[in-house]
Design a protein around this motif. Sequence first.
Motif, short mmCIF file in Angstrom:
data_model
loop_
_atom_site.label_atom_id
_atom_site.label_comp_id
_atom_site.label_asym_id
_atom_site.label_seq_id
_atom_site.Cartn_x
_atom_site.Cartn_y
_atom_site.Cartn_z
N THR A 176 79.06 48.81 32.04
CA THR A 176 80.17 48.31 31.23
C THR A 176 79.65 47.12 30.44
O THR A 176 79.53 46.02 30.97
CB THR A 176 81.35 47.89 32.13
OG1 THR A 176 81.71 49.03 32.95
CG2 THR A 176 82.55 47.47 31.31
N PRO A 177 79.28 47.35 29.18
CA PRO A 177 78.67 46.27 28.40
C PRO A 177 79.62 45.08 28.27
O PRO A 177 80.83 45.25 28.14
CB PRO A 177 78.44 46.91 27.02
CG PRO A 177 78.42 48.37 27.27
CD PRO A 177 79.35 48.61 28.43
N PRO A 178 79.09 43.86 28.33
CA PRO A 178 79.93 42.68 28.12
C PRO A 178 80.45 42.64 26.69
O PRO A 178 79.86 43.25 25.79
CB PRO A 178 78.95 41.51 28.38
CG PRO A 178 77.59 42.09 28.17
CD PRO A 178 77.68 43.54 28.54
N ASP A 179 81.58 41.94 26.48
CA ASP A 179 82.22 41.90 25.16
C ASP A 179 81.23 41.53 24.05
O ASP A 179 81.26 42.10 22.97
CB ASP A 179 83.37 40.87 25.17
CG ASP A 179 84.56 41.39 25.96
OD1 ASP A 179 84.54 42.59 26.33
OD2 ASP A 179 85.48 40.60 26.22
N ALA A 199 78.26 42.19 23.67
CA ALA A 199 77.25 43.20 23.33
C ALA A 199 77.78 44.22 22.32
O ALA A 199 77.00 44.93 21.68
CB ALA A 199 76.79 43.94 24.59
N TRP A 200 79.12 44.28 22.17
CA TRP A 200 79.70 45.37 21.38
C TRP A 200 79.34 45.34 19.89
O TRP A 200 79.09 46.42 19.32
CB TRP A 200 81.22 45.45 21.59
CG TRP A 200 81.48 46.17 22.88
CD1 TRP A 200 81.87 45.62 24.07
CD2 TRP A 200 81.27 47.57 23.14
NE1 TRP A 200 81.92 46.58 25.04
CE2 TRP A 200 81.57 47.79 24.51
CE3 TRP A 200 80.87 48.65 22.36
CZ2 TRP A 200 81.46 49.05 25.10
CZ3 TRP A 200 80.76 49.91 22.95
CH2 TRP A 200 81.07 50.10 24.30
N PRO A 201 79.28 44.16 19.23
CA PRO A 201 78.87 44.20 17.81
C PRO A 201 77.50 44.86 17.64
O PRO A 201 77.30 45.68 16.72
CB PRO A 201 78.83 42.72 17.43
CG PRO A 201 79.80 42.06 18.36
CD PRO A 201 79.68 42.81 19.66
N ARG A 202 76.59 44.58 18.55
CA ARG A 202 75.25 45.18 18.49
C ARG A 202 75.32 46.69 18.75
O ARG A 202 74.70 47.49 18.04
CB ARG A 202 74.37 44.49 19.54
CG ARG A 202 72.94 44.93 19.51
CD ARG A 202 72.12 44.14 20.55
NE ARG A 202 70.93 44.90 20.90
CZ ARG A 202 70.37 44.91 22.12
NH1 ARG A 202 70.90 44.22 23.11
NH2 ARG A 202 69.29 45.63 22.33
N ILE A 203 76.10 47.08 19.76
CA ILE A 203 76.22 48.51 20.08
C ILE A 203 76.83 49.27 18.91
O ILE A 203 76.38 50.37 18.57
CB ILE A 203 77.06 48.68 21.37
CG1 ILE A 203 76.28 48.12 22.58
CG2 ILE A 203 77.43 50.14 21.59
CD1 ILE A 203 77.11 47.99 23.84
N ILE A 204 77.85 48.69 18.28
CA ILE A 204 78.52 49.37 17.16
C ILE A 204 77.57 49.49 15.96
O ILE A 204 77.47 50.55 15.34
CB ILE A 204 79.84 48.63 16.79
CG1 ILE A 204 80.86 48.85 17.93
CG2 ILE A 204 80.39 49.12 15.46
CD1 ILE A 204 82.05 47.91 17.89
N ALA A 205 76.85 48.42 15.67
CA ALA A 205 75.89 48.46 14.54
C ALA A 205 74.81 49.50 14.80
O ALA A 205 74.40 50.25 13.89
CB ALA A 205 75.27 47.07 14.33
N GLN A 206 74.37 49.58 16.04
CA GLN A 206 73.33 50.56 16.36
C GLN A 206 73.86 51.99 16.30
O GLN A 206 73.14 52.91 15.93
CB GLN A 206 72.74 50.25 17.75
CG GLN A 206 71.95 48.93 17.73
CD GLN A 206 71.39 48.55 19.09
OE1 GLN A 206 71.78 49.09 20.11
NE2 GLN A 206 70.47 47.59 19.08
N GLY A 207 75.14 52.17 16.64
CA GLY A 207 75.76 53.48 16.52
C GLY A 207 75.75 53.96 15.07
O GLY A 207 75.50 55.13 14.78
N LYS A 208 76.02 53.02 14.14
CA LYS A 208 76.00 53.36 12.71
C LYS A 208 74.60 53.78 12.27
O LYS A 208 74.44 54.74 11.51
CB LYS A 208 76.46 52.16 11.87
CG LYS A 208 77.96 52.00 11.87
CD LYS A 208 78.39 50.88 10.92
CE LYS A 208 79.86 50.56 11.09
NZ LYS A 208 80.17 49.18 10.76
#
Length: 276
Positions: A113-116, A118-127
């Motif tokens: 469960t990624p910490p809050d 981490a999400w901008p990085r995860i979302i950018a990498q998804g793109k």
Amino acid sequence: MRRAASLFFGLFLLPMPALSADLPRDFVTAQSGVFTQGGMVVLDLRDGVSVRLNGETLPQVGARTVLGFGRDAKLAQRLEFSNAGKSQTVAVKLTPRQYNIQRIDGLPPAMVTPPDDAWPRIIAQGKLKRAARAIASTQSGFSQGFVWPTRGRITGVYGSQRFYNGEARRPHFGIDIAAPRGTAVTAPASGTVTLAEPDMYFEGGLVFIDHGLSVTSAYMHLDSLQVKVGDKVKRGDVIATVGSTGRSTGPHLDWRMFWRGARIDPALLVDGSPNK
Ligand SMILES: [Zn+2]
């Protein structure tokens, strides 16, 4: 013929479903691959033939096209062949798959469960990943036959429902091959590198290769990358080394295959096992 013979041989070694489609010889001259959930099929067509899958026209390289089916693809599929005013519709029934359950424990909690933050990085990498997979070139590497990208013991298979530290997460879409850190990873077919990122949140070192007509392969948890975006690779070229970066509990290669949005089972594309 060699390919057909080895596929036939493979039926006795692997739980590979038999071919289920009866394709019209007036339109199709050859077929490789399996009509099953997670399967990818290459078709050789007669001159001038066009093909639609469930109403959508499939692009071609020369007289060849490719189509694939995701883990949970509906079993009833429709292929339409047409040529010079003549057409034929074929109802194809995919062979269903059964998937196992795999539990992976001992992961750092932030990887489950990624910490809050981490999400901008995860979302950018998804793109980044979606953009790389959206590349639809007219290379023909997808049709040359795939070979194992590394050697080792299979520790994870396609389709498994995964539990990380006891928590249900998305199914596993790759095949995991355990190998010592630093083992060479080679291109299983020719193509062009469309993503080469050393530090993705979940995948760690990650490489994508475009094999043409929206067939993309992915290699995860890499230790070192030996290619960059835009590099052309041939089957057998070293692209990276095995590692344990990202969400991983030990050195292994996670190899994945995509056709458009569908996740394909890499094990259906290669012969035998990756054991040494
Ligand atoms: Zn994996």
